[in-house]
Write a protein that holds these residues in place. Sequence first.
Motif, mmCIF file in Angstrom:
data_model
loop_
_atom_site.group_PDB
_atom_site.id
_atom_site.type_symbol
_atom_site.label_atom_id
_atom_site.label_comp_id
_atom_site.label_asym_id
_atom_site.label_seq_id
_atom_site.Cartn_x
_atom_site.Cartn_y
_atom_site.Cartn_z
ATOM 1 N N VAL A 220 0.852 -1.114 -0.077
ATOM 2 C CA VAL A 220 0.115 -0.008 -0.026
ATOM 3 C C VAL A 220 0.755 1.133 -0.089
ATOM 4 O O VAL A 220 0.251 2.375 -0.434
ATOM 5 C CB VAL A 220 -0.968 -0.032 1.362
ATOM 6 C CG1 VAL A 220 -1.850 -1.019 1.127
ATOM 7 C CG2 VAL A 220 -0.180 0.054 2.500
ATOM 8 N N PHE A 221 1.848 1.268 0.373
ATOM 9 C CA PHE A 221 2.954 2.240 0.535
ATOM 10 C C PHE A 221 3.939 2.424 -0.726
ATOM 11 O O PHE A 221 4.600 3.562 -0.564
ATOM 12 C CB PHE A 221 3.713 2.351 1.805
ATOM 13 C CG PHE A 221 2.779 2.365 3.176
ATOM 14 C CD1 PHE A 221 2.254 3.591 3.246
ATOM 15 C CD2 PHE A 221 2.761 1.552 4.040
ATOM 16 C CE1 PHE A 221 1.426 3.618 4.398
ATOM 17 C CE2 PHE A 221 2.172 1.536 5.052
ATOM 18 C CZ PHE A 221 1.274 2.659 5.529
ATOM 19 N N PHE A 222 3.783 1.409 -1.795
ATOM 20 C CA PHE A 222 4.530 1.659 -2.552
ATOM 21 C C PHE A 222 3.853 2.463 -3.588
ATOM 22 O O PHE A 222 2.910 2.169 -4.203
ATOM 23 C CB PHE A 222 4.959 0.223 -3.318
ATOM 24 C CG PHE A 222 6.206 0.014 -4.428
ATOM 25 C CD1 PHE A 222 7.454 0.730 -4.121
ATOM 26 C CD2 PHE A 222 5.637 -0.618 -5.618
ATOM 27 C CE1 PHE A 222 8.064 0.656 -5.133
ATOM 28 C CE2 PHE A 222 6.810 -0.787 -6.613
ATOM 29 C CZ PHE A 222 7.867 -0.191 -6.484
ATOM 30 N N PHE B 18 8.707 4.459 -5.764
ATOM 31 C CA PHE B 18 8.940 5.079 -4.412
ATOM 32 C C PHE B 18 8.506 4.303 -3.288
ATOM 33 O O PHE B 18 7.117 3.923 -3.440
ATOM 34 C CB PHE B 18 8.691 6.532 -4.431
ATOM 35 C CG PHE B 18 9.336 7.648 -5.282
ATOM 36 C CD1 PHE B 18 10.920 7.610 -4.674
ATOM 37 C CD2 PHE B 18 8.870 8.280 -6.133
ATOM 38 C CE1 PHE B 18 11.422 8.732 -5.309
ATOM 39 C CE2 PHE B 18 9.796 9.251 -6.785
ATOM 40 C CZ PHE B 18 11.035 9.217 -6.436
ATOM 41 N N CYS B 19 9.079 4.236 -2.168
ATOM 42 C CA CYS B 19 8.231 3.820 -1.102
ATOM 43 C C CYS B 19 8.008 5.136 -0.198
ATOM 44 O O CYS B 19 8.683 5.798 -0.067
ATOM 45 C CB CYS B 19 9.503 3.089 0.041
ATOM 46 S SG CYS B 19 8.822 3.091 1.695
ATOM 47 N N THR B 20 6.787 5.254 -0.084
ATOM 48 C CA THR B 20 6.257 6.620 0.227
ATOM 49 C C THR B 20 6.379 6.944 1.854
ATOM 50 O O THR B 20 6.184 7.882 2.161
ATOM 51 C CB THR B 20 4.655 6.771 -0.200
ATOM 52 O OG1 THR B 20 4.119 5.709 0.800
ATOM 53 C CG2 THR B 20 4.541 6.662 -1.583
ATOM 54 N N ARG C 188 9.789 3.443 7.478
ATOM 55 C CA ARG C 188 9.488 2.152 7.008
ATOM 56 C C ARG C 188 9.504 1.143 7.932
ATOM 57 O O ARG C 188 10.295 1.271 8.882
ATOM 58 C CB ARG C 188 9.952 1.821 5.517
ATOM 59 C CG ARG C 188 11.769 1.647 5.842
ATOM 60 C CD ARG C 188 12.433 1.552 4.489
ATOM 61 N NE ARG C 188 13.596 1.341 4.427
ATOM 62 C CZ ARG C 188 14.704 2.089 4.957
ATOM 63 N NH1 ARG C 188 14.300 3.310 5.215
ATOM 64 N NH2 ARG C 188 15.827 1.650 4.839
ATOM 65 N N PRO C 189 8.834 0.103 7.966
ATOM 66 C CA PRO C 189 9.006 -1.085 8.837
ATOM 67 C C PRO C 189 10.510 -1.682 9.082
ATOM 68 O O PRO C 189 11.281 -1.847 8.032
ATOM 69 C CB PRO C 189 7.951 -2.187 8.201
ATOM 70 C CG PRO C 189 7.126 -1.337 7.454
ATOM 71 C CD PRO C 189 8.041 -0.300 6.791
ATOM 72 N N GLN C 190 10.717 -2.066 10.093
ATOM 73 C CA GLN C 190 12.018 -2.767 10.460
ATOM 74 C C GLN C 190 12.512 -3.859 9.568
ATOM 75 O O GLN C 190 13.546 -3.966 9.108
ATOM 76 C CB GLN C 190 12.105 -3.174 11.721
ATOM 77 C CG GLN C 190 12.015 -1.859 12.727
ATOM 78 C CD GLN C 190 11.694 -2.319 14.276
ATOM 79 O OE1 GLN C 190 12.563 -2.574 15.115
ATOM 80 N NE2 GLN C 190 10.468 -2.615 14.340
HETATM 81 S S1 SF4 Z 1 10.032 -0.667 1.603
HETATM 82 FE FE1 SF4 Z 1 8.316 -1.559 2.806
HETATM 83 S S2 SF4 Z 1 7.011 -0.204 3.400
HETATM 84 FE FE2 SF4 Z 1 8.100 0.687 1.644
HETATM 85 S S3 SF4 Z 1 6.833 0.224 -0.054
HETATM 86 FE FE3 SF4 Z 1 8.391 -1.413 0.192
HETATM 87 S S4 SF4 Z 1 7.216 -2.932 1.411
HETATM 88 FE FE4 SF4 Z 1 6.067 -1.299 1.511
#
Ligand code: SF4
Length: 141
Positions: A69-71, A77-79, A84-86
């Motif tokens: 969902v955050f991509f 981009f990772c928004t 971002r999670p560990q």
């Molecule tokens: S880095 Fe992690 S949080 Fe960011 S878009 Fe990729 S899976 Fe999602």
Amino acid sequence: MSRRQKEKTTMSNDCENCGKCCIETEMILSEYDIDLIIRKSQDHVIKQDFCFKNKDEHHQLKNIKGHCVFFDYPSKFCTIYEYRPQGCRFYPLIFDINELKCKLDEDCPRNNLFYQNKQVLKVKCDHLKRFLKEQLKITII
Ligand code: SF4
Ligand code: SF4
């Protein structure tokens, strides 16, 4: 969920124009990860917007249209890069539950670019194991 341009940040150079690990992600989240995303997001997200409980009762990132969902798919981009999670931070370092050891995930096409320093790799592996045991309550030994 709306996205804000100013939240967008590029992934590290090693990941530029890739984002493969953000496609059909199965990333597990700790309570800390969830709280951090809720606290930092300027989109006022709630837990249900971005995660669900999987069959093992772990919180897992949601996918929409086949990616996290955050991509941001078009720009790769990772928004939420800065918070971002560990698990996303450790990746492509993973812990193989069958072999009981840390390894660089073969699904990452550039895994040879990461953790080239053996000492850093060992330290990160220790951090990853502690994260799994203490925050995700996963028994690994
Ligand atoms: S880095 Fe992690 S949080 Fe960011 S878009 Fe990729 S899976 Fe999602
Ligand atoms: S699959 Fe590997 S190279 Fe591609 S974005 Fe993920 S960590 Fe970076």
